[in-house]
Design a protein around this motif. Structure first.
Motif, mmCIF file in Angstrom:
data_model
loop_
_atom_site.group_PDB
_atom_site.id
_atom_site.type_symbol
_atom_site.label_atom_id
_atom_site.label_comp_id
_atom_site.label_asym_id
_atom_site.label_seq_id
_atom_site.Cartn_x
_atom_site.Cartn_y
_atom_site.Cartn_z
ATOM 1 N N GLY A 87 -26.049 -19.999 43.501
ATOM 2 C CA GLY A 87 -25.757 -18.859 42.631
ATOM 3 C C GLY A 87 -24.999 -17.739 43.310
ATOM 4 N N THR A 88 -25.168 -17.591 44.634
ATOM 5 C CA THR A 88 -24.415 -16.534 45.308
ATOM 6 C C THR A 88 -22.922 -16.865 45.337
ATOM 7 O OG1 THR A 88 -24.935 -17.479 47.476
ATOM 8 C CG2 THR A 88 -26.359 -15.705 46.684
ATOM 9 N N PHE A 89 -22.587 -18.149 45.347
ATOM 10 C CA PHE A 89 -21.179 -18.526 45.241
ATOM 11 C C PHE A 89 -20.634 -18.137 43.864
ATOM 12 C CE2 PHE A 89 -17.810 -21.311 43.797
ATOM 13 C CZ PHE A 89 -16.848 -21.051 44.758
ATOM 14 N N THR A 90 -21.383 -18.469 42.815
ATOM 15 C CA THR A 90 -20.948 -18.156 41.454
ATOM 16 C C THR A 90 -20.717 -16.657 41.297
ATOM 17 O OG1 THR A 90 -22.182 -20.063 40.619
ATOM 18 C CG2 THR A 90 -21.544 -18.376 39.012
ATOM 19 N N PHE A 91 -21.655 -15.855 41.785
ATOM 20 C CA PHE A 91 -21.533 -14.395 41.727
ATOM 21 C C PHE A 91 -20.295 -13.913 42.479
ATOM 22 C CE2 PHE A 91 -22.570 -10.503 44.196
ATOM 23 C CZ PHE A 91 -22.463 -9.583 43.170
ATOM 24 N N ALA A 92 -20.118 -14.399 43.712
ATOM 25 C CA ALA A 92 -18.977 -13.969 44.522
ATOM 26 C C ALA A 92 -17.650 -14.398 43.902
ATOM 27 C CB ALA A 92 -19.105 -14.520 45.942
ATOM 28 N N LEU A 93 -17.604 -15.598 43.341
ATOM 29 C CA LEU A 93 -16.388 -16.070 42.673
ATOM 30 C C LEU A 93 -16.057 -15.180 41.485
ATOM 31 C CD1 LEU A 93 -14.141 -18.196 42.330
ATOM 32 C CD2 LEU A 93 -15.778 -19.535 40.976
ATOM 33 N N MET A 94 -17.055 -14.844 40.694
ATOM 34 C CA MET A 94 -16.847 -13.996 39.518
ATOM 35 C C MET A 94 -16.239 -12.649 39.920
ATOM 36 S SD MET A 94 -19.713 -12.630 36.801
ATOM 37 C CE MET A 94 -20.610 -11.686 38.054
ATOM 38 N N VAL A 95 -16.830 -12.013 40.902
ATOM 39 C CA VAL A 95 -16.313 -10.712 41.340
ATOM 40 C C VAL A 95 -14.929 -10.876 41.960
ATOM 41 C CG1 VAL A 95 -16.680 -8.764 42.909
ATOM 42 C CG2 VAL A 95 -18.604 -9.694 41.601
ATOM 43 N N GLY A 96 -14.759 -11.892 42.783
ATOM 44 C CA GLY A 96 -13.465 -12.117 43.428
ATOM 45 C C GLY A 96 -12.333 -12.321 42.442
ATOM 46 N N ILE A 97 -12.573 -13.112 41.415
ATOM 47 C CA ILE A 97 -11.541 -13.331 40.396
ATOM 48 C C ILE A 97 -11.152 -12.028 39.715
ATOM 49 C CG2 ILE A 97 -11.160 -14.362 38.109
ATOM 50 C CD1 ILE A 97 -12.538 -16.894 39.139
ATOM 51 N N SER A 98 -12.080 -11.096 39.589
ATOM 52 C CA SER A 98 -11.810 -9.846 38.873
ATOM 53 C C SER A 98 -10.994 -8.830 39.665
ATOM 54 C CB SER A 98 -13.130 -9.189 38.456
ATOM 55 O OG SER A 98 -13.745 -8.527 39.561
ATOM 56 N N VAL A 99 -10.958 -8.967 40.977
ATOM 57 C CA VAL A 99 -10.405 -7.909 41.832
ATOM 58 C C VAL A 99 -8.939 -7.585 41.549
ATOM 59 C CG1 VAL A 99 -9.798 -7.345 44.235
ATOM 60 C CG2 VAL A 99 -12.097 -8.147 43.667
ATOM 61 N N ALA A 100 -8.099 -8.598 41.403
ATOM 62 C CA ALA A 100 -6.656 -8.343 41.264
ATOM 63 C C ALA A 100 -6.338 -7.398 40.103
ATOM 64 C CB ALA A 100 -5.901 -9.657 41.099
ATOM 65 N N GLU A 101 -7.009 -7.551 38.985
ATOM 66 C CA GLU A 101 -6.696 -6.735 37.807
ATOM 67 C C GLU A 101 -7.583 -5.493 37.671
ATOM 68 O OE1 GLU A 101 -5.218 -10.625 37.500
ATOM 69 O OE2 GLU A 101 -7.350 -10.197 37.273
ATOM 70 N N THR A 102 -8.532 -5.304 38.594
ATOM 71 C CA THR A 102 -9.415 -4.131 38.471
ATOM 72 C C THR A 102 -9.264 -3.158 39.629
ATOM 73 O OG1 THR A 102 -11.264 -5.345 39.499
ATOM 74 C CG2 THR A 102 -11.152 -5.325 37.064
ATOM 75 N N THR A 103 -9.519 -3.592 40.842
ATOM 76 C CA THR A 103 -9.649 -2.643 41.954
ATOM 77 C C THR A 103 -8.742 -2.908 43.151
ATOM 78 O OG1 THR A 103 -11.459 -3.949 42.888
ATOM 79 C CG2 THR A 103 -12.059 -2.162 41.364
ATOM 80 N N LEU A 104 -7.848 -3.871 43.066
ATOM 81 C CA LEU A 104 -6.990 -4.204 44.206
ATOM 82 C C LEU A 104 -6.125 -3.010 44.597
ATOM 83 C CD1 LEU A 104 -6.065 -6.454 46.141
ATOM 84 C CD2 LEU A 104 -4.274 -6.985 44.487
ATOM 85 N N GLY A 105 -6.361 -2.485 45.779
ATOM 86 C CA GLY A 105 -5.567 -1.371 46.293
ATOM 87 C C GLY A 105 -6.008 0.004 45.829
ATOM 88 N N THR A 106 -6.969 0.086 44.923
ATOM 89 C CA THR A 106 -7.436 1.389 44.425
ATOM 90 C C THR A 106 -8.927 1.622 44.681
ATOM 91 O OG1 THR A 106 -7.844 0.478 42.219
ATOM 92 C CG2 THR A 106 -5.687 1.511 42.609
ATOM 93 N N LEU A 107 -9.621 0.617 45.162
ATOM 94 C CA LEU A 107 -11.054 0.726 45.421
ATOM 95 C C LEU A 107 -11.318 1.553 46.670
ATOM 96 C CD1 LEU A 107 -13.966 -0.373 44.694
ATOM 97 C CD2 LEU A 107 -13.548 -2.065 46.498
ATOM 98 N N ILE A 108 -12.237 2.503 46.556
ATOM 99 C CA ILE A 108 -12.752 3.199 47.734
ATOM 100 C C ILE A 108 -14.009 2.480 48.208
ATOM 101 C CG2 ILE A 108 -13.732 5.354 48.618
ATOM 102 C CD1 ILE A 108 -11.908 6.788 46.509
#
Length: 150
Positions: free
Chosen positions: A60-81
């Motif tokens: 399940g930790t893989f599933t969780f990490a994959l879910m968040v990872g897939i989201s990064v490009a369109e949400t927080t890439l380069g703007t996350l503090i």
């Protein structure tokens, strides 16, 4: 599309992320062994065959990490503090080797930071969905996001 600045987010914004990922045996094996998780349900096909699932269940930790990872490009890439927290983590269905996962994100809260005038706080609800249109993982991710510079 890269990550958005705080001012670019509105309550209710929804993203259907374009990346999909088919989960492999190697993904599951690496996550389980790298995190020292010896759970036979994830690693032992003979053991797993005797469970209610009848096959290996992906860590399940893989599933969780994959879910968040897939989201990064369109949400927080380069703007996350910083990611401030992950809440309400749910895994209502198991993921099996060979399942293909897609991710959708909805903005569920937006507010300026009270302590950092150069930033705002955005809460995303992420949902990982398999090829059978079943939600297999969801969580709320609270992120501290850069504001646009004047």
């Amino acid at each position: 599309m890269t990550g958005r600045y705080f001012e670019d987010w509105s309550l209710g914004d929804t993203i259907v992320h374009p990346i999909r990922r088919t989960v492999t045996e190697t993904d599951n094996l690496l996550m389980s062994t790298l995190t020292h998780n010896p759970q036979p349900l994830h690693l032992d096909a003979v053991y797993a065959k005797g469970t209610e699932f009848g096959q290996v269940v992906v860590n399940g930790t893989f599933t969780f990490a994959l879910m968040v990872g897939i989201s990064v490009a369109e949400t927080t890439l380069g703007t996350l503090i910083a990611n401030l927290g992950y809440d309400q983590l749910r895994m209502p269905k198991p993921v099996f080797i060979g399942d293909t996962i897609r991710v959708e994100t909805e903005v569920t809260a937006v507010r300026p930071s009270g302590s950092r005038p150069e930033a705002g706080i955005v809460t995303f609800t992420h949902r990982a969905i398999n090829q059978r249109d079943e939600i297999v993982c969801s969580c709320a991710r609270t992120a501290l996001i850069q504001r646009k510079t004047s």
